[in-house]
Scaffold this motif. Structure first.
Motif, PDB file in Angstrom:
ATOM      1  N   LYS A 115      51.390  50.386  53.602  1.00 19.98           N
ATOM      2  CA  LYS A 115      52.122  51.499  52.932  1.00 19.98           C
ATOM      3  C   LYS A 115      51.198  52.835  53.251  1.00 19.98           C
ATOM      4  O   LYS A 115      52.042  53.926  53.406  1.00 19.98           O
ATOM      5  CB  LYS A 115      52.210  51.150  51.341  1.00 19.98           C
ATOM      6  CG  LYS A 115      53.049  49.967  50.984  1.00 19.98           C
ATOM      7  CD  LYS A 115      52.941  49.990  49.590  1.00 19.98           C
ATOM      8  CE  LYS A 115      53.822  48.531  49.218  1.00 19.98           C
ATOM      9  NZ  LYS A 115      53.889  48.261  47.726  1.00 19.98           N
ATOM     10  N   ILE A 116      50.304  52.730  52.906  1.00 20.70           N
ATOM     11  CA  ILE A 116      49.430  54.200  53.185  1.00 20.70           C
ATOM     12  C   ILE A 116      49.643  54.799  54.766  1.00 20.70           C
ATOM     13  O   ILE A 116      49.915  55.861  54.620  1.00 20.70           O
ATOM     14  CB  ILE A 116      47.746  53.857  53.065  1.00 20.70           C
ATOM     15  CG1 ILE A 116      47.632  53.501  51.445  1.00 20.70           C
ATOM     16  CG2 ILE A 116      46.925  55.014  53.295  1.00 20.70           C
ATOM     17  CD1 ILE A 116      46.018  53.074  51.217  1.00 20.70           C
ATOM     18  N   ARG A 117      49.671  53.672  55.545  1.00 20.45           N
ATOM     19  CA  ARG A 117      49.756  54.003  56.943  1.00 20.45           C
ATOM     20  C   ARG A 117      51.144  54.496  57.209  1.00 20.45           C
ATOM     21  O   ARG A 117      51.253  55.598  57.780  1.00 20.45           O
ATOM     22  CB  ARG A 117      49.475  52.799  57.916  1.00 20.45           C
ATOM     23  CG  ARG A 117      49.007  53.319  59.155  1.00 20.45           C
ATOM     24  CD  ARG A 117      48.592  52.139  60.135  1.00 20.45           C
ATOM     25  NE  ARG A 117      49.211  50.829  59.901  1.00 20.45           N
ATOM     26  CZ  ARG A 117      48.570  49.804  59.338  1.00 20.45           C
ATOM     27  NH1 ARG A 117      47.476  49.772  59.226  1.00 20.45           N
ATOM     28  NH2 ARG A 117      49.260  48.807  59.360  1.00 20.45           N
ATOM     29  N   GLU A 118      52.188  54.143  56.609  1.00 21.51           N
ATOM     30  CA  GLU A 118      53.523  54.490  56.795  1.00 21.51           C
ATOM     31  C   GLU A 118      53.664  55.993  55.995  1.00 21.51           C
ATOM     32  O   GLU A 118      54.133  56.944  56.658  1.00 21.51           O
ATOM     33  CB  GLU A 118      54.359  53.526  55.959  1.00 21.51           C
ATOM     34  CG  GLU A 118      54.695  52.370  56.621  1.00 21.51           C
ATOM     35  CD  GLU A 118      55.336  51.351  56.061  1.00 21.51           C
ATOM     36  OE1 GLU A 118      55.834  51.495  54.831  1.00 21.51           O
ATOM     37  OE2 GLU A 118      55.711  50.231  56.371  1.00 21.51           O
ATOM     38  N   ARG A 119      52.971  55.937  54.672  1.00 18.50           N
ATOM     39  CA  ARG A 119      52.957  57.437  54.218  1.00 18.50           C
ATOM     40  C   ARG A 119      52.252  58.602  55.121  1.00 18.50           C
ATOM     41  O   ARG A 119      52.801  59.773  55.195  1.00 18.50           O
ATOM     42  CB  ARG A 119      52.324  57.371  52.968  1.00 18.50           C
ATOM     43  CG  ARG A 119      53.281  56.763  51.631  1.00 18.50           C
ATOM     44  CD  ARG A 119      52.818  56.977  50.348  1.00 18.50           C
ATOM     45  NE  ARG A 119      52.594  55.541  49.749  1.00 18.50           N
ATOM     46  CZ  ARG A 119      51.735  55.217  49.436  1.00 18.50           C
ATOM     47  NH1 ARG A 119      50.378  55.644  49.136  1.00 18.50           N
ATOM     48  NH2 ARG A 119      51.584  53.866  48.955  1.00 18.50           N
ATOM     49  N   ARG A 120      51.208  58.172  55.576  1.00 11.56           N
ATOM     50  CA  ARG A 120      50.532  59.056  56.555  1.00 11.56           C
ATOM     51  C   ARG A 120      51.110  59.353  57.739  1.00 11.56           C
ATOM     52  O   ARG A 120      51.524  60.677  58.038  1.00 11.56           O
ATOM     53  CB  ARG A 120      49.021  58.638  57.102  1.00 11.56           C
ATOM     54  CG  ARG A 120      48.089  58.644  56.085  1.00 11.56           C
ATOM     55  CD  ARG A 120      46.860  58.076  56.436  1.00 11.56           C
ATOM     56  NE  ARG A 120      45.722  58.067  55.760  1.00 11.56           N
ATOM     57  CZ  ARG A 120      44.507  57.998  55.891  1.00 11.56           C
ATOM     58  NH1 ARG A 120      43.925  57.674  56.860  1.00 11.56           N
ATOM     59  NH2 ARG A 120      43.414  58.160  54.928  1.00 11.56           N
ATOM     60  N   ASN A 121      52.081  58.510  57.965  1.00 10.96           N
ATOM     61  CA  ASN A 121      52.895  58.916  59.506  1.00 10.96           C
ATOM     62  C   ASN A 121      53.914  59.649  58.811  1.00 10.96           C
ATOM     63  O   ASN A 121      54.289  60.723  59.869  1.00 10.96           O
ATOM     64  CB  ASN A 121      53.513  57.230  59.813  1.00 10.96           C
ATOM     65  CG  ASN A 121      54.066  57.230  61.139  1.00 10.96           C
ATOM     66  OD1 ASN A 121      53.807  58.449  62.050  1.00 10.96           O
ATOM     67  ND2 ASN A 121      54.882  56.688  61.362  1.00 10.96           N
ATOM     68  N   ILE A 122      54.753  59.655  57.865  1.00 14.50           N
ATOM     69  CA  ILE A 122      55.586  60.533  57.441  1.00 14.50           C
ATOM     70  C   ILE A 122      55.051  61.696  56.916  1.00 14.50           C
ATOM     71  O   ILE A 122      55.681  62.856  57.452  1.00 14.50           O
ATOM     72  CB  ILE A 122      56.324  59.881  55.986  1.00 14.50           C
ATOM     73  CG1 ILE A 122      57.010  58.567  56.220  1.00 14.50           C
ATOM     74  CG2 ILE A 122      56.976  61.059  55.276  1.00 14.50           C
ATOM     75  CD1 ILE A 122      57.582  57.939  55.100  1.00 14.50           C
ATOM     76  N   SER A 123      53.966  62.069  56.399  1.00 19.18           N
ATOM     77  CA  SER A 123      53.304  63.397  56.369  1.00 19.18           C
ATOM     78  C   SER A 123      53.084  64.000  57.674  1.00 19.18           C
ATOM     79  O   SER A 123      53.242  65.137  57.663  1.00 19.18           O
ATOM     80  CB  SER A 123      51.856  63.025  55.555  1.00 19.18           C
ATOM     81  OG  SER A 123      52.196  62.557  54.209  1.00 19.18           O
TER      82      SER A 123
END
Length: 176
Positions: A115-123
Motif C-alpha cells: 500500500k505504501i509503495r502504491e501511494r508513493r507511485n501515485i504521488s
C-alpha cells in the motif's frame, strides 16, 4: 570486556608551517564484527516478500575483534555486487520465521508495504501537477483576502460588515 570503539582509532592533529591551518588525520587499527538480531522491517523499497532489517540487540560474547591489516588481507577480493547482496524473498521469510515472527505478521507487513509503495507511485505521477496546484492554492488564498467576510488567518473569524461598503468601479477605454 570489549574496549570502547575510541580505543581502536587515533586522531593525529599536527600544525603545518602556517599556524592557521591544521592537518587532521584519523586512522583505525581494529575491526569489530558484531552479529545483530534480524527484525521485520518497514522498508518499502523491497519489491517482493518481507523486508528484513537489523535490530539493536547483539551478543557481546559473540563479538569478534581483529587487527585491521588482518581483516583487509581476508577482504582483498571479497567485494560483492548488489545482485550478490540481494537476499531472495523465500530466504528472508525463513530468516524472520526463525526469529519468531508468524506468517500472519509477515503477510500483514507485506500488505502494508504494498500500500505504501502504491501511494508513493501515485504521488510520483502527480508530481508533474505540483506547480499548477501550488499556483491555484496561492490564487485561492489571495481571493479569500479580497472577499468581505473571509479571514486571511485560518481559524480566525472575521467581522461581518454591518452594511456593505460602496464599491466604485471606473471603466475607461482608450481611443474610443
Amino acid at each position: 570486556m570489549m574496549s570502547p570503539i575510541h580505543e581502536s582509532c587515533s586522531l593525529d592533529t599536527t600544525t603545518s608551517l602556517d599556524p592557521t591551518s591544521l592537518t587532521r588525520r584519523i586512522s583505525f587499527d581494529v575491526v569489530e564484527i558484531r552479529e545483530y538480531n534480524r527484525i521485520l522491517s518497514d522498508n518499502p523499497a523491497t519489491t517482493n516478500g518481507p523486508p528484513v532489517g537489523l535490530g539493536w540487540e547483539y551478543s557481546p560474547e559473540d563479538t569478534v575483534r581483529i587487527d585491521l591489516e588482518t581483516y583487509e588481507s581476508y577482504q582483498c577480493n571479497a567485494r560483492r555486487s548488489k545482485r550478490q547482496l540481494a537476499i531472495p524473498s523465500e530466504v528472508r521469510q525463513e530468516m524472520l520465521l526463525a526469529e519468531g515472527y508468524s506468517f500472519g505478521e509477515i503477510a500483514k507487513t507485506v500488505r502494508e508495504i504494498r500500500k505504501i509503495r502504491e501511494r508513493r507511485n501515485i504521488s510520483f505521477h502527480h508530481m508533474k501537477y505540483d506547480p499548477i496546484a501550488e499556483r491555484v492554492e496561492t490564487l485561492k488564498r489571495g481571493v479569500k483576502g479580497i472577499i468581505p467576510g473571509k479571514s486571511l488567518i485560518p481559524g480566525m473569524k472575521s467581522k461581518k460588515l454591518e452594511s456593505p461598503a460602496p464599491v466604485l468601479v471606473q471603466v475607461t477605454s482608450k481611443g474610443a
